[in-house]
Scaffold this motif. Structure first.
Motif, mmCIF file in Angstrom:
data_model
loop_
_atom_site.group_PDB
_atom_site.id
_atom_site.type_symbol
_atom_site.label_atom_id
_atom_site.label_comp_id
_atom_site.label_asym_id
_atom_site.label_seq_id
_atom_site.Cartn_x
_atom_site.Cartn_y
_atom_site.Cartn_z
ATOM 1 N N UNK A 89 0.930 -0.368 0.769
ATOM 2 C CA UNK A 89 0.281 -0.164 0.142
ATOM 3 C C UNK A 89 0.758 0.834 0.067
ATOM 4 N N UNK A 90 1.853 0.884 0.586
ATOM 5 C CA UNK A 90 3.445 2.267 0.503
ATOM 6 C C UNK A 90 3.334 2.949 -0.929
ATOM 7 N N UNK A 91 2.828 1.605 -2.271
ATOM 8 C CA UNK A 91 3.948 2.050 -3.760
ATOM 9 C C UNK A 91 2.448 2.529 -3.946
ATOM 10 N N UNK A 92 1.301 2.391 -4.200
ATOM 11 C CA UNK A 92 -0.327 2.625 -4.050
ATOM 12 C C UNK A 92 -0.538 4.235 -3.560
ATOM 13 N N UNK A 93 0.259 4.489 -2.482
ATOM 14 C CA UNK A 93 0.256 5.910 -1.466
ATOM 15 C C UNK A 93 1.531 6.590 -3.040
ATOM 16 N N UNK A 94 2.139 6.905 -3.417
ATOM 17 C CA UNK A 94 2.965 6.672 -4.244
ATOM 18 C C UNK A 94 2.409 7.053 -5.917
ATOM 19 N N UNK A 95 0.679 6.740 -6.385
ATOM 20 C CA UNK A 95 0.848 6.158 -7.558
ATOM 21 C C UNK A 95 -0.624 7.098 -7.683
ATOM 22 N N UNK A 96 -1.241 8.034 -8.778
ATOM 23 C CA UNK A 96 -1.730 8.928 -9.015
ATOM 24 C C UNK A 96 -2.001 8.448 -10.677
ATOM 25 N N UNK A 97 -3.884 8.244 -11.270
ATOM 26 C CA UNK A 97 -3.822 7.516 -12.062
ATOM 27 C C UNK A 97 -4.868 8.619 -12.623
ATOM 28 N N UNK A 98 -5.116 9.038 -13.913
ATOM 29 C CA UNK A 98 -5.272 10.053 -14.551
ATOM 30 C C UNK A 98 -5.795 9.638 -16.083
ATOM 31 N N UNK A 99 -6.549 9.385 -16.243
ATOM 32 C CA UNK A 99 -7.345 8.826 -17.172
ATOM 33 C C UNK A 99 -8.705 9.494 -18.186
ATOM 34 N N UNK A 100 -8.007 9.658 -19.847
ATOM 35 C CA UNK A 100 -9.200 10.369 -20.456
ATOM 36 C C UNK A 100 -10.496 9.189 -21.056
ATOM 37 N N UNK A 101 -11.912 9.195 -20.806
ATOM 38 C CA UNK A 101 -12.521 9.168 -21.339
ATOM 39 C C UNK A 101 -13.106 7.488 -20.779
ATOM 40 N N UNK A 102 -13.339 7.602 -19.703
ATOM 41 C CA UNK A 102 -13.144 5.368 -19.147
ATOM 42 C C UNK A 102 -14.581 5.553 -18.476
ATOM 43 N N UNK A 103 -14.973 6.926 -18.973
ATOM 44 C CA UNK A 103 -16.560 6.704 -17.845
ATOM 45 C C UNK A 103 -16.937 8.218 -18.065
#
Length: 339
Positions: free
Chosen positions: A183-197
């Motif tokens: 979960x330490x890695x997940x805290x350093x990830x930020x996902x930015x997506x175009x048009x998946x919703x």
């Protein structure tokens, strides 16, 4: 004010300036491929070439980012089983143009890396999709997922993962982190997506996920959205604001875009996908919101993967109003790159 207090204030000022000035770290997953490979889509290509224009725009803006990796052909097209090494294609197609332009870009603007390299996706030939019943305990068979994991391991800052197509590889990474309690890695990830919703475009209020980038691997999409909603990951859903904001609000006419063709990257940008009298580079929304001062910022988007129609509409309108400014900035940089 004492000398000690003055020195403390000066130190705090420079510390805050350093934080503000720090370039965001970026990793890109794109379904992009050589647009001369024939396919079955509306452009008669294997993958929609809008990402080609989007990537050229990114490279023109590359001094604003710390690029950690760009993965191409992260997609599920059967034609890619034998389509040749797409990293070689991208490194030649974009890499050579970038190398020719970067000298003048650094001379006239500055801050550009000397070289940017591309990697072929680990799912390109297998067309593998995310398996929701699997715990991905190992990344041994997923090289381009493992490479991102390694970057996150050694990074003291957040890495922004820009998602321009299928969500298969991001889903495998998140699954791996959960399975291994990283979960330490997940805290350093930020996902930015175009048009998946989007409730407004392609999708419906009843099924906003019924859009191309989510349908490409629905299990991966649903998994990431669930993890975001539960607060396990940070996921910014742009919706269709790139297409219906930046692209729809762009200058029109071949005369305008001919101005780009005097630089190598500008030529790729203008010719990658030129339709309806303008350039389609809709996935570019992911890096313009990351920069934050071009109409829409991450502060305007929910971080839990949701995309309320009223929010999407507002952000779409903001990009519509900012589109000409965005294109003028790209043109300024293209002119600065001219040989």
């Amino acid at each position: 004010m004492t000398k000690t207090v003055k020195l403390l204030c000066i130190g705090l000022f420079f510390a805050s300036f350093s934080i503000v000035a720090q370039k965001p770290k970026v990793w890109i997953y794109t379904d992009m491929s050589d647009n001369t490979i024939p396919g079955k889509n509306h452009m008669k290509t294997v993958n929609d070439p809008d990402d080609i224009s989007g990537m050229a725009g990114y490279l023109l803006m590359a001094n604003m980012f710390d690029t950690k990796g760009i993965v191409v052909t992260s997609t599920h097209r059967s034609e890619h089983k034998n389509s040749g090494n797409q990293a070689d294609w991208a490194n030649n197609f974009f890499g050579q143009g970038y190398k020719k332009d970067v000298l003048n870009l650094n001379k006239n603007i500055g801050g550009y890396p000397k070289n940017i390299e591309f990697i072929q996706s680990c799912i390109k030939e297998s067309a593998e999709k995310y398996n929701s019943t699997t715990a991905y305990n190992s990344l041994e068979n997923y090289k381009t997922v493992a490479l991102l994991k390694d970057e996150v391991e050694k990074s003291p800052e957040i890495i922004n993962v820009l998602c321009w197509g299928s969500l298969t590889e991001p889903a495998i990474l998140v699954n791996y982190c959960i399975a291994n309690k990283r979960f330490d890695l997940l805290k350093k990830l930020r996902f930015i997506a175009h048009w998946t919703n989007s409730s407004l475009h392609q999708g419906t209020p009843e099924d906003p996920a019924k859009v191309a980038n989510c349908n490409e691997d629905r299990a991966a999409c649903e998994f990431l959205k669930e993890q975001a909603l539960n607060g396990v990951i940070t996921y910014f859903e742009c919706g269709a604001i790139g297409q219906h904001g930046i692209v729809s609000g762009s200058p029109k006419g071949i005369e305008y875009y001919n101005q780009f063709k005097k630089s190598n990257l500008g030529k790729i940008f203008s010719e990658g996908k030129f339709v309806q009298d303008a350039v389609d580079h809709s996935d570019a929304a992911t890096y313009w919101v990351l920069l934050g001062n071009w109409g829409v910022s991450l502060n305007d988007i929910s971080s839990n993967g949701t995309n309320l129609p009223e929010v999407e509409k507002k952000n779409e309108e903001q990009f519509l109003m900012s589109s000409k400014k965005i294109h003028q900035e790209l043109l300024r940089r293209s002119k600065a790159a001219e040989n």
